[in-house]
Motif scaffolding. Sequence first.
Motif, PDB file in Angstrom:
ATOM      1  N   GLY A  64       3.255 -12.617 -59.725  1.00 21.41           N
ATOM      2  CA  GLY A  64       3.937 -13.910 -59.756  1.00 21.41           C
ATOM      3  C   GLY A  64       5.105 -13.979 -60.730  1.00 21.41           C
ATOM      4  N   ARG A  65       4.979 -13.241 -61.840  1.00 21.19           N
ATOM      5  CA  ARG A  65       6.080 -13.321 -62.802  1.00 21.19           C
ATOM      6  C   ARG A  65       7.348 -12.706 -62.211  1.00 21.19           C
ATOM      7  N   ALA A  66       7.207 -11.553 -61.549  1.00 22.26           N
ATOM      8  CA  ALA A  66       8.375 -10.912 -60.928  1.00 22.26           C
ATOM      9  C   ALA A  66       8.933 -11.811 -59.824  1.00 22.26           C
ATOM     10  N   VAL A  67       8.029 -12.356 -59.026  1.00 18.56           N
ATOM     11  CA  VAL A  67       8.500 -13.217 -57.936  1.00 18.56           C
ATOM     12  C   VAL A  67       9.222 -14.436 -58.507  1.00 18.56           C
ATOM     13  N   GLY A  68       8.657 -15.015 -59.549  1.00 21.34           N
ATOM     14  CA  GLY A  68       9.289 -16.181 -60.178  1.00 21.34           C
ATOM     15  C   GLY A  68      10.660 -15.832 -60.746  1.00 21.34           C
ATOM     16  N   THR A  69      10.761 -14.669 -61.373  1.00 16.11           N
ATOM     17  CA  THR A  69      12.051 -14.256 -61.936  1.00 16.11           C
ATOM     18  C   THR A  69      13.094 -14.149 -60.831  1.00 16.11           C
ATOM     19  N   LEU A  70      12.717 -13.452 -59.743  1.00 12.65           N
ATOM     20  CA  LEU A  70      13.668 -13.279 -58.646  1.00 12.65           C
ATOM     21  C   LEU A  70      14.016 -14.612 -58.002  1.00 12.65           C
ATOM     22  N   LYS A 104      17.409 -22.337 -67.167  1.00 12.91           N
ATOM     23  CA  LYS A 104      16.371 -22.305 -68.196  1.00 12.91           C
ATOM     24  C   LYS A 104      15.083 -21.671 -67.632  1.00 12.91           C
ATOM     25  N   TYR A 105      14.714 -22.058 -66.429  1.00 13.40           N
ATOM     26  CA  TYR A 105      13.504 -21.495 -65.827  1.00 13.40           C
ATOM     27  C   TYR A 105      13.670 -20.003 -65.603  1.00 13.40           C
ATOM     28  N   PHE A 106      14.860 -19.621 -65.131  1.00 11.57           N
ATOM     29  CA  PHE A 106      15.123 -18.192 -64.936  1.00 11.57           C
ATOM     30  C   PHE A 106      14.964 -17.458 -66.263  1.00 11.57           C
ATOM     31  N   ALA A 107      15.526 -18.000 -67.325  1.00 17.76           N
ATOM     32  CA  ALA A 107      15.470 -17.337 -68.630  1.00 17.76           C
ATOM     33  C   ALA A 107      14.016 -17.177 -69.087  1.00 17.76           C
ATOM     34  N   LEU A 108      13.200 -18.200 -68.896  1.00 15.52           N
ATOM     35  CA  LEU A 108      11.806 -18.116 -69.337  1.00 15.52           C
ATOM     36  C   LEU A 108      11.037 -17.047 -68.553  1.00 15.52           C
ATOM     37  N   TYR A 109      11.279 -16.976 -67.255  1.00 17.24           N
ATOM     38  CA  TYR A 109      10.609 -15.931 -66.466  1.00 17.24           C
ATOM     39  C   TYR A 109      11.090 -14.559 -66.899  1.00 17.24           C
ATOM     40  N   LEU A 110      12.402 -14.470 -67.147  1.00 19.10           N
ATOM     41  CA  LEU A 110      12.989 -13.179 -67.489  1.00 19.10           C
ATOM     42  C   LEU A 110      12.420 -12.650 -68.799  1.00 19.10           C
TER      43      LEU A 110
END
Length: 444
Positions: A303-309, A114-120
């Motif tokens: 941060g958004r890219a880092v969070g996604t990865l 879910k967290y991955f999806a939100l960042y993505l």
Amino acid sequence: MASAAHEQWQSRAGFLLAALGSAVGLGNLWRFSYVVGENGGGAFLLVYLLMVLLVGVPLLLAEFALGRNARSESLGAVALAAPARPWRYLGLVGLAVAVVVLAYYAVIAGWVFKYFALYLVGTPERLTGPGPAAAFAAHIAHPTEPVAWQALGLALCMAIVGRGVHKGIEKTSLVLMPALAVLLLALALYSSTLPGFAESMAFLFAPDWSALAQPRVYLAALGQAFFSVGLAMGVMITYGSYIAPSVPLPRAAVTVALGDTLFALVAGLVIFPAVFSFGADPAQGPGLAFVVLPEVFAQMRGGRAVGTLFFLLLSIAALTSMVSLLEVPVAWMVRRHGLSRWQASVGCAAGLLLLGLPASLGFGPLKAVTLAGRNLLDAMDYLAVDLLLPLNGLLLALLVGWVWPRRTAVQATGLPAGAGRLWHAALRWLLPLVLAAVLASTLA
Ligand code: PHE
């Protein structure tokens, strides 16, 4: 016991990556970092390394040898090595641990997806807007959404395991594990540019010797080593049963155990600099990944890219570990009950969803239900990882050290005579002692 149709890994790399895929999981990324944080950093690391080498490697080698020798999944392999009662039923304990762990592991993996999806999709502010702790609490308390993510994870595993050992597990690992390594290295490189990097190196590598006087540090290290390497759950016996006769097992055991440790260390180099650079606390418990890091990502440049990865990394790591856990009951049902792989995978995944339901709902509708002061997920974790895991490790060491004929056992490992004697002595004396001590102090 061994059926002619028993599958095999088609390449050594395929086997090693599948075993590493099992070992490298949420344990390395999410659990390791907060356990290190809670146990004093560098000193813990030293004890951890010792536990991996002295206890983890010998037991991992024993599991590979049990499996390959029998060419049967864990219950059959244990029964072949020790046919007398009650030993022949010991495989059941491992199966039980694997099932309980997978049931709640799928819940945590669901949060990760879910967290991955939100960042993505670019809405991570939904994780931090109301404050990251409140956002996390709201997500896990929702009655249906976490269950949907949990089901998605199990469905993915079902699809992979259903395709078979080579076509499903091995091929997936050959793609996902290199991807995981690249992601981790990229994130580590980025982390090394953060201002908190030096502080985190000191935290991880400068031992605080006083921690060595605390028994709980040893307990935590052993528990973490068992969980992270994936011991005593039937997984490595089952994966071992697919190893070709030509593969040297001792080298494989060392590679997997040290590879797993290396992943955990590099993961520490990703997480701690981020934590220190933004003045957060490394000893935040399970919330570290879901509360502290989103807050850090929100303040970080890119941060958004880092969070996604980062959450992609966690998702892959969780998935390959879940696959290995699902393989334990599936392989057993295929051998024992003559089901097809697909039937067994669908049946097990559905059963596991049901079993994990209380763990998920325990944060929402079943919030009032606690067992011995723990919410339902923590209660399952405590039962499986703190109690059954060391118990099963102890019994497995006794089985290999005392019941399985020594010559057969040493031969099955492929060790030369001198090293074989040492290995056998470790399983006969050292491991039972260490594990009995751990169990006793947990119960006390
Ligand atoms: N080793 C995995 C992790 O570190 C968890 C796991 C345990 C997977 C046991 C398989 C078997 O997260």
